[in-house]
Design an enzyme around this catalytic site. Structure first.
Site, mmCIF file in Angstrom:
data_model
loop_
_atom_site.group_PDB
_atom_site.id
_atom_site.type_symbol
_atom_site.label_atom_id
_atom_site.label_comp_id
_atom_site.label_asym_id
_atom_site.label_seq_id
_atom_site.Cartn_x
_atom_site.Cartn_y
_atom_site.Cartn_z
ATOM 1 N N CYS A 175 59.665 45.430 15.914
ATOM 2 C CA CYS A 175 60.389 44.707 14.871
ATOM 3 C C CYS A 175 59.504 43.658 14.185
ATOM 4 O O CYS A 175 59.328 43.683 12.972
ATOM 5 C CB CYS A 175 61.619 44.065 15.491
ATOM 6 S SG CYS A 175 62.468 42.929 14.413
ATOM 7 N N LYS A 193 59.680 44.097 5.285
ATOM 8 C CA LYS A 193 60.419 43.247 4.343
ATOM 9 C C LYS A 193 59.483 42.299 3.595
ATOM 10 O O LYS A 193 59.714 41.975 2.428
ATOM 11 C CB LYS A 193 61.513 42.456 5.060
ATOM 12 C CG LYS A 193 62.841 43.163 5.084
ATOM 13 C CD LYS A 193 62.941 44.218 6.159
ATOM 14 C CE LYS A 193 62.924 45.630 5.735
ATOM 15 N NZ LYS A 193 63.041 46.581 6.829
ATOM 16 N N GLY A 242 59.751 62.716 5.209
ATOM 17 C CA GLY A 242 60.994 62.142 5.732
ATOM 18 C C GLY A 242 61.592 61.127 4.780
ATOM 19 O O GLY A 242 60.957 60.118 4.455
ATOM 20 N N GLY A 243 62.806 61.401 4.333
ATOM 21 C CA GLY A 243 63.492 60.506 3.381
ATOM 22 C C GLY A 243 64.543 59.651 4.059
ATOM 23 O O GLY A 243 65.614 59.407 3.504
ATOM 24 N N GLY A 244 64.234 59.182 5.272
ATOM 25 C CA GLY A 244 65.124 58.232 5.962
ATOM 26 C C GLY A 244 64.766 56.809 5.564
ATOM 27 O O GLY A 244 63.930 56.596 4.670
ATOM 28 N N ILE A 281 63.020 54.253 6.877
ATOM 29 C CA ILE A 281 61.632 53.771 6.946
ATOM 30 C C ILE A 281 60.791 54.421 5.847
ATOM 31 O O ILE A 281 60.045 53.752 5.129
ATOM 32 C CB ILE A 281 61.022 54.034 8.350
ATOM 33 C CG1 ILE A 281 61.772 53.212 9.407
ATOM 34 C CG2 ILE A 281 59.530 53.710 8.372
ATOM 35 C CD1 ILE A 281 61.383 53.519 10.842
ATOM 36 N N GLU A 314 61.784 65.849 1.972
ATOM 37 C CA GLU A 314 62.920 65.679 2.894
ATOM 38 C C GLU A 314 63.595 67.043 3.113
ATOM 39 O O GLU A 314 63.834 67.780 2.164
ATOM 40 C CB GLU A 314 63.908 64.651 2.288
ATOM 41 C CG GLU A 314 65.272 64.598 2.911
ATOM 42 C CD GLU A 314 65.270 64.278 4.401
ATOM 43 O OE1 GLU A 314 64.672 63.274 4.798
ATOM 44 O OE2 GLU A 314 65.889 65.060 5.171
ATOM 45 N N ALA A 341 67.227 46.616 15.266
ATOM 46 C CA ALA A 341 66.911 45.393 16.004
ATOM 47 C C ALA A 341 68.176 44.622 16.378
ATOM 48 O O ALA A 341 68.287 44.094 17.488
ATOM 49 C CB ALA A 341 65.988 44.519 15.166
ATOM 50 N N HIS A 351 82.885 31.902 -6.054
ATOM 51 C CA HIS A 351 82.683 32.458 -7.388
ATOM 52 C C HIS A 351 81.593 31.666 -8.119
ATOM 53 O O HIS A 351 81.594 30.439 -8.029
ATOM 54 C CB HIS A 351 83.990 32.378 -8.180
ATOM 55 C CG HIS A 351 83.827 32.815 -9.607
ATOM 56 N ND1 HIS A 351 83.779 34.144 -9.963
ATOM 57 C CD2 HIS A 351 83.668 32.100 -10.749
ATOM 58 C CE1 HIS A 351 83.610 34.228 -11.272
ATOM 59 N NE2 HIS A 351 83.534 33.011 -11.778
#
Ligand SMILES: Cc1cc2nc3c(=O)[nH]c(=O)nc-3n(C[C@H](O)[C@H](O)[C@H](O)COP(=O)(O)OP(=O)(O)OC[C@H]3O[C@@H](n4cnc5c(N)ncnc54)[C@H](O)[C@@H]3O)c2cc1C
Length: 455
Positions: free
Chosen positions: A41, A50, A182-184, A186, A205, A316, A441
């Site tokens: 992580c 990120k 792989g289109g997941g 990650i 994918e 995580a 708001h």
């Protein structure tokens, strides 16, 4: 031999939080970690990805700021600097985990652990030439990327042409052309980062959709957004081989080739259960992962498995909660793990955040459900801040209980909104109850309130 009350194997989110909580409760704890505190992580997963994505978002905003009345000239992104900043963030967080271990008097051993088995001293683990024993053992060894037996793939990994999450997050130079297998989640986050900084990216994918179990309408909108950013998708395509500077795949029965000078293999992860002696405990396994009950205890009393190693929901925050449940069980406190309301997020632009059932999964459980959908444009803040946004909010309602069993969002800030939706699903409270809650708001989360009144 060093004796403790609790031995933790693995210092990722599952392991370090278990150690922290057990230490804070007054237990003597030894935590054994072979690489770096923080695990996947902090070092090569959630946080580094990120950090990279945030730099790319800033770059993208600067490039497209004209629509907002802001002119930026000579906008550039320096990938090496992005990675250097990411390393700084990682270093700070890893040292923060170290500080928490010290504050809770956790004995941290930086070495590879091997479970010898159970003796009169308790469960025994060897690490760095020393023996450690405890009556309670928490396995938290995480997961590793799946590298399937596709011809040429392993050779590609060995030569450095094929990368996993570990290498791609630390590349200091930018590939000229990237293929992502792989289109997941990650794969999409990395594809998105490199596409946003100008690298031509192709995602291959096998399924006919991206983002795995993500609600269909949401994943279709996401796909449209990624295509606009220039990412090329090869859906319903099977990778058949990896060659020199290329990936071979099958599309509609035809053999095709995608050129690349780097490939990311991100077709999934498997529990890390090999080579550390857990077979010496007789722990039961299922599909390569350690089998656990609702207290995260295995079939061997006193042995727990938290986080990716149990293969349940490799996130995580799942690992964090499981660590707490396991420690509470050790402390004799009443607690149990529930997996019904664990949020999942894709941190690209736009963001996707989901919790609970989709209409499909709810129906498969035998629930009588209906769904309501509203556009993110119902939110004044969304309209004020997002140009040409096509975000939506979808609620899945259990008609019999008049409660929310799923929330699916695509758009800005949804990663920060989803915890509120998780509370809605977890609580099981009625739709009428939530209608009486006041939302601030103008915020994007107001779309959830709007959707409640469409039910
Ligand atoms: C690229 C990427 C992005 C991700 N993004 C997100 C995200 O945004 N949000 C999210 O929730 N999840 C994300 N994840 C998943 C998340 O990283 C994992 O779910 C989480 O790290 C699991 O925690 P863990 O403690 O089970 O295992 P890990 O974090 O993998 O930690 C396990 C630790 O055990 C150590 N270990 C293993 N064997 C031994 C041994 N024999 N002796 C001593 N130590 C050992 C390892 O070195 C490792 O440090 C991402 C994963 C990847 C790869």
């Amino acid at each position: 031999m060093v004796k403790s009350d609790v031995l933790v194997l693995g210092g990722g989110p599952g392991g370090y939080l278990a150690a922290e909580r057990a230490g804070a409760a007054g237990k003597s704890v030894t935590l054994i970690e072979k690489r770096a505190l923080g695990g996947t992580c902090l070092n090569e997963g959630c946080i580094p990805s990120k950090a990279l994505l945030n730099s790319a978002k800033l770059y993208e905003h600067a490039l497209h700021s004209e629509a907002f009345g802001v002119t930026a000239e000579n906008v550039k992104i320096d990938h090496a600097k992005v990675v250097a900043r990411k390393d700084k963030v990682v270093k700070a967080l890893v040292s923060g985990v170290g500080a928490k271990m010290s504050a809770n008097k956790v004995n941290v051993v930086m070495a590879e652990g091997y479970v010898k088995g159970k003796t009169a001293d308790g469960f025994v683990v060897t690490a760095g030439g020393e023996e450690y024993a405890a009556d309670k053992l928490i396995l938290a060894c995480g997961s590793v990327p799946v590298i399937p037996g596709i011809p040429g793939l392993r050779e590609g990994v060995e030569s450095g042409f094929v990368l996993t999450n570990r290498e791609i997050l630390s590349l200091t130079s930018v590939p000229k052309k990237l293929v992502v297998i792989g289109g997941g989640v990650i794969g999409l986050e990395m594809a998105s980062y490199f596409a946003m900084i100008g690298v031509p990216v192709t995602v291959i994918e096998m399924l006919d959709k991206i983002a795995g179990p993500t609600e269909r309408e949401i994943s279709d909108i996401l796909l449209k957004n990624y295509k606009k950013k220039g990412i090329e998708f090869k859906l319903s395509c099977k990778v058949t081989g990896v060659g020199t500077n290329c990936v071979m795949y099958e599309e509609n029965g035809e053999e095709k080739k995608a050129e690349a000078d780097a490939v990311l293999c991100s077709i999934g992860r498997r529990a890390m259960t090999e080579g550390m002696g857990i077979e010496n405990l007789g722990v039961a396994m299922e599909r390569g992962a350690v089998l656990t009950d609702e207290h995260l205890e295995t079939n061997v009393p006193g042995v727990y498995a938290v986080g990716d190693i149990n293969g349940k929901l490799m996130l995580a925050h799942t690992a964090y909660r499981e660590a707490e449940v396991a420690v509470n069980h050790i402390l004799g406190k009443k607690d149990a793990m529930r997996y019904d309301a664990i949020p999942s997020v894709i941190y690209t632009n736009p963001e996707v955040a989901s919790v609970g059932d989709t209409e499909e999964s709810a129906k498969a459980k035998g629930l009588d459900v209906k769904s309501v959908k509203v556009s993110m444009k119902y939110s004044g803040r969304y309209l004020a801040e997002v140009e040409k946004g096509d975000g939506i909010c979808k609620l899945i309602i259990d008609k019999k209980r008049n409660s929310i069993v799923g929330v699916h969002l695509i758009g800005s800030y949804t990663s920060e909104m989803i915890y509120g939706a998780a509370m809605m699903v977890e609580s099981g409270a009625s739709v009428d109850y939530f209608k009486r809650i006041v939302f601030p708001h103008p915020t994007v989360c107001e779309v959830i309130r709007e959707a409640l009144f469409e039910i």
